[in-house]
Design a protein around this motif. Structure first.
Motif, PDB file in Angstrom:
ATOM      1  N   UNK A 282     -66.313  48.617  60.936  1.00  0.00           N
ATOM      2  CA  UNK A 282     -65.657  47.496  61.622  1.00  0.00           C
ATOM      3  C   UNK A 282     -66.574  46.286  61.792  1.00  0.00           C
ATOM      4  N   UNK A 283     -67.776  46.377  61.272  1.00  0.00           N
ATOM      5  CA  UNK A 283     -68.747  45.295  61.494  1.00  0.00           C
ATOM      6  C   UNK A 283     -68.258  43.959  60.950  1.00  0.00           C
ATOM      7  N   UNK A 284     -67.537  44.001  59.835  1.00  0.00           N
ATOM      8  CA  UNK A 284     -67.140  42.755  59.173  1.00  0.00           C
ATOM      9  C   UNK A 284     -65.629  42.523  59.157  1.00  0.00           C
ATOM     10  N   UNK A 285     -64.858  43.303  59.887  1.00  0.00           N
ATOM     11  CA  UNK A 285     -63.404  43.148  59.792  1.00  0.00           C
ATOM     12  C   UNK A 285     -62.947  41.893  60.529  1.00  0.00           C
ATOM     13  N   UNK A 286     -61.877  41.318  60.029  1.00  0.00           N
ATOM     14  CA  UNK A 286     -61.216  40.176  60.665  1.00  0.00           C
ATOM     15  C   UNK A 286     -59.733  40.519  60.754  1.00  0.00           C
ATOM     16  N   UNK A 287     -59.329  41.211  61.813  1.00  0.00           N
ATOM     17  CA  UNK A 287     -57.979  41.791  61.852  1.00  0.00           C
ATOM     18  C   UNK A 287     -56.872  40.751  61.718  1.00  0.00           C
ATOM     19  N   UNK A 288     -56.042  40.918  60.690  1.00  0.00           N
ATOM     20  CA  UNK A 288     -54.904  40.035  60.484  1.00  0.00           C
ATOM     21  C   UNK A 288     -53.954  40.073  61.671  1.00  0.00           C
ATOM     22  N   UNK A 289     -53.906  41.201  62.352  1.00  0.00           N
ATOM     23  CA  UNK A 289     -52.946  41.348  63.445  1.00  0.00           C
ATOM     24  C   UNK A 289     -53.294  40.495  64.664  1.00  0.00           C
TER      25      UNK A 289
END
Length: 387
Positions: A282-289
């Protein structure tokens, strides 16, 4: 099966991806359906293996995108790259694809595409795939090769941009955007879907893929701390054993829902959740939600994912909490806040972004990169001028 080009003056796009088109509607679908409004777009999925089958490509047109699924014989994993290379070459010949851009979501596809000579190579790096569970051992090496070959690199968020910016001379950040009108339907819907209607209130909801990125302990802790709150989890469970998920009278798993169904579910929630673990995946995630929840008019509580903290948390659009106690307090505060004021602030932010706008910016940058590349290679200039 073939289909006519939307515009003979534009290069076709051949996209290779690790994601099934029909799995969960996310970044590739949003961008490529817009791409396909103006040019032919082929979306090539990872192969399926059929016992005793003959190698073939199944093709179907959806949202004007040609979805291409390679079918390989069972047991042909060692020869998969060579077979896919042959099938792709046959596709290019059959479809008369002579002017095209290669668009990558997975570096693993280099194994069967590295012989191609497109006008440009796009690497839309939407995730740090090497950090995900069961990532192939060769992924990091192939990503380095793709970065050497790429004409232009897009990243799915600011954290990924920071990680890639010094590895390529032409990197641009495009964080998750939103179809605000689609999710704004949730503000007007009053009838619950049948499988949610019997669940009591208040409801704290999540939609998306349920995998190793979930903070299972946090979900379990919040459910135990507030048994009067109902936690609704919408989405497929993948890459983890479902028996590992927290279960209880106030935790409800409703399974996968279509993109069109999502506003109906979120309409019945009191708080929208981003209960992600803080780990390598999850270090680099950019959640679309995140912007989707906001467009639906719901307060959002998230763990301290960097691309949620910046900008959403900093601007007071999302509450940030990591421990069970802090998360419970944040959810309680979210349910007590002034909804009208929150939605005004959310709408002001969302007016700055859209998938239409994101695609338009990407297209301009891609067109510029093609022209600049052609200028450096005069022999290709005539062909690139039509791209």
């Amino acid at each position: 099966m073939s289909y006519a080009s939307q515009s003979k003056s534009l290069a076709d796009v051949i996209c290779v991806s690790h994601l099934r088109w029909d799995f969960v509607l996310q970044r590739p679908q949003h961008l490529l359906t817009r791409c396909a409004r103006e040019r032919r777009c082929y979306y090539i999925e990872e192969p399926l293996y059929d016992a005793g089958g003959i190698p073939r490509l199944d093709m179907r047109k959806t949202s004007n995108v040609m979805v291409v699924v390679p079918h390989l014989p069972g047991g042909a994993e060692r020869d998969a790259a060579a077979i896919q290379r042959r099938l792709l070459d046959e596709l290019i010949t059959r479809e008369r694809i002579d002017s095209y851009v290669l668009w990558y979501y997975t570096p693993m596809a280099l194994a069967f595409t590295d012989h191609l000579r497109p006008h440009a190579i796009v690497f839309d790096c939407m995730d740090e795939l090497s950090a995900f569970a069961h990532a192939p051992a060769a992924l990091k090496e192939l990503e380095a090769e793709l970065l050497r070959r790429a004409t232009i690199v897009f990243t799915g968020g600011q954290s990924l941009y920071q990680a890639k910016r010094n590895r390529h001379p032409n990197v641009h950040a495009f964080p998750s955007s939103v179809d605000a009108n689609h999710f704004a339907q949730a503000r007007k819907l009053a009838t619950d879907p049948p499988d949610q209607a019997a669940i009591a209130r208040p409801r704290l909801g999540f939609f998306g893929v349920i995998d190793e990125r979930m903070d299972i302990g946090l979900i379990r802790g919040v459910a135990a701390a507030r048994p009067d709150w109902q936690i609704v989890m919408v989405g497929p469970v993948v890459k983890i054993d479902p028996s590992m998920l927290p279960h209880g009278a106030n935790i409800h798993y409703l399974g996968s829902k279509s993109y069109d169904e999502l506003p109906g579910y979120i309409a019945g929630w009191d708080v929208a959740l981003l209960p992600f673990a803080r780990n390598a995946s999850t270090r680099y995630i950019s959640p679309t939600k995140t912007p989707e929840y906001m467009a639906a008019g719901k307060p959002v509580v998230s763990t301290s994912i960097r691309d949620v903290v910046h900008p959403y948390g900093q601007r007071g659009l999302v509450r940030i909490a990591d421990t069970v106690d802090d998360f419970v307090n944040a959810c309680g505060a979210a349910m007590a806040e002034d909804a009208a004021s929150r939605m005004r602030d959310a709408d002001a932010f969302l007016r700055q972004t859209s998938w239409d706008g994101t695609w338009a910016q990407m297209r301009r940058l891609l067109d510029l990169a093609i022209l600049q590349r052609a200028a450096r290679t005069p022999a290709a200039a005539a062909a690139a001028a039509d791209a």
